[in-house]
Design an enzyme around this catalytic site. Structure first.
Site, mmCIF file in Angstrom:
data_model
loop_
_atom_site.group_PDB
_atom_site.id
_atom_site.type_symbol
_atom_site.label_atom_id
_atom_site.label_comp_id
_atom_site.label_asym_id
_atom_site.label_seq_id
_atom_site.Cartn_x
_atom_site.Cartn_y
_atom_site.Cartn_z
ATOM 1 N N LYS A 42 -30.607 104.206 3.889
ATOM 2 C CA LYS A 42 -29.901 103.500 2.801
ATOM 3 C C LYS A 42 -29.420 104.421 1.678
ATOM 4 O O LYS A 42 -28.397 104.169 1.058
ATOM 5 C CB LYS A 42 -30.803 102.424 2.199
ATOM 6 C CG LYS A 42 -30.975 101.202 3.067
ATOM 7 C CD LYS A 42 -31.738 100.181 2.261
ATOM 8 C CE LYS A 42 -32.141 98.998 3.063
ATOM 9 N NZ LYS A 42 -32.769 97.975 2.215
ATOM 10 N N GLU B 221 -19.410 98.748 -7.153
ATOM 11 C CA GLU B 221 -20.068 99.140 -8.398
ATOM 12 C C GLU B 221 -21.604 99.211 -8.250
ATOM 13 O O GLU B 221 -22.258 100.134 -8.742
ATOM 14 C CB GLU B 221 -19.667 98.103 -9.470
ATOM 15 C CG GLU B 221 -20.262 98.256 -10.840
ATOM 16 C CD GLU B 221 -19.834 99.537 -11.537
ATOM 17 O OE1 GLU B 221 -18.921 100.215 -11.037
ATOM 18 O OE2 GLU B 221 -20.452 99.867 -12.571
#
Ligand code: ATR
Length: 289
Positions: free
Chosen positions: A74, A86
């Site tokens: 990740k 964002e």
């Protein structure tokens, strides 16, 4: 589910992880494709850390529409993205990639998945509520951000390693200008005074995944009005058992698992996810397993 029919037109999606064979995502993503009669398929791909970059290139080469990214990639994956939303920029982790004509854009669906689960399955609005948050790892950062965006009144952060709790507090201040955060030392978590005011308890730690794990909170501290959310989903944790025994509203991590998958589904297909069918497929699979 009807038989899959793979053709030259089949759109590929999947999950990159290592290990990944245990992943439950194929169960509900393929059920969602089936529900809409889409010629799409979702496959787990075992990707070792040293192969992550070439595996990401393969997304472009094979025109894979999108993938989920799970442990241990990740964080590392963010370095290889062409674009990111964002939240990925702020958190530095991504769990979903969309292939937009060869450009890989990263998203993170944990925060949104948690929130939709809390609202839609839990029927609980976090607005102006006081939250007690266990943990200060990746999941806690995503969940705390989604709670702050949804106007909670305050967050009490309790983590075994207190420095990480302070990092999360700092993150909420820096990125969301949210200052109503208190750090509770892990050993003080059963302090009675705290619990009277708490509206929502969220466990983002792995405590409860194993049978021998401690109970995070003494049952006497769970007030009847509180909502308990435990993101652990492999078994019923002591926290969830205590809540159920006292007839307290609660949810476990299976709900978040489906909703974060639902958000990914929509990012890939631009369609609303058939959450009910996804849940049904998951629960049937678990019952049989
Ligand atoms: P994730 O991405 O799932 O959040 P993580 O970033 O590794 O995973 O975070 C795991 C969280 O579980 C951390 O808050 C961790 O506490 P520490 O910061 O002290 O490591 C917490 N955790 C794991 N095992 C724990 C245990 N036995 N007791 C208390 N907290 C634990």
């Amino acid at each position: 589910m009807a038989n899959l029919s793979i053709t030259g037109e089949t759109t590929l999606t999947g999950v990159f992880g290592w290990p990944v064979k245990h992943s439950l995502s194929p169960v509900f993503q393929n059920a969602a494709f089936h529900f809409y009669n889409l010629n799409w398929v979702y496959i787990p791909f075992e990707v070792k850390p040293e192969h992550l970059k070439v595996a990401l290139d393969a997304i472009r080469i094979f025109s894979i529409k999108g993938v989920n990214i799970t442990i241990p990639h990740k964080k590392e994956v963010v370095k290889h993205l062409d674009d990111m939303d964002e939240e990925v920029r702020i958190l530095g982790v991504a769990n979903t990639i969309v292939n937009e004509n060869g450009l890989l854009k990263g998203y993170t669906t944990d925060g949104m998945g948690f929130l939709r689960s809390l609202k839609e399955d839990g029927n609980f609005s976090p607005k102006e509520k006081l939250v007690f948050l266990f943990g200060a790892g990746g999941s806690a950062f995503a969940i705390a951000g989604s709670l702050v965006r949804n106007d909670v009144s305050g967050i009490l952060i309790c983590n075994r390693t207190i420095e990480k709790a302070y990092s999360l507090k700092e993150h909420l201040k820096r990125n969301f200008r949210f200052e109503n955060v208190e750090v509770i030392p892990f050993e003080k978590r059963n302090d009675n005074e705290i619990w009277k005011k708490v509206d929502l308890i969220v466990n983002t730690t792995s405590v409860g995944m194993k049978e021998e794990d401690i109970a995070l909170i003494e049952s006497k501290n769970l007030n009847e009005e509180v909502f308990v959310y435990d993101i652990v989903y492999n078994r019923e944790t002591a926290l969830i058992s205590a809540a159920k025994q006292k007839n307290i509203r609660c949810l476990n991590g299976l709900s978040m698992l489906v909703f974060q998958g639902a958000v990914s589904f929509t990012l890939w297909t631009k369609m609303a996810a058939p959450v009910k069918e996804m849940k049904k497929a998951l629960f049937e699979f678990i019952k049989k397993a």
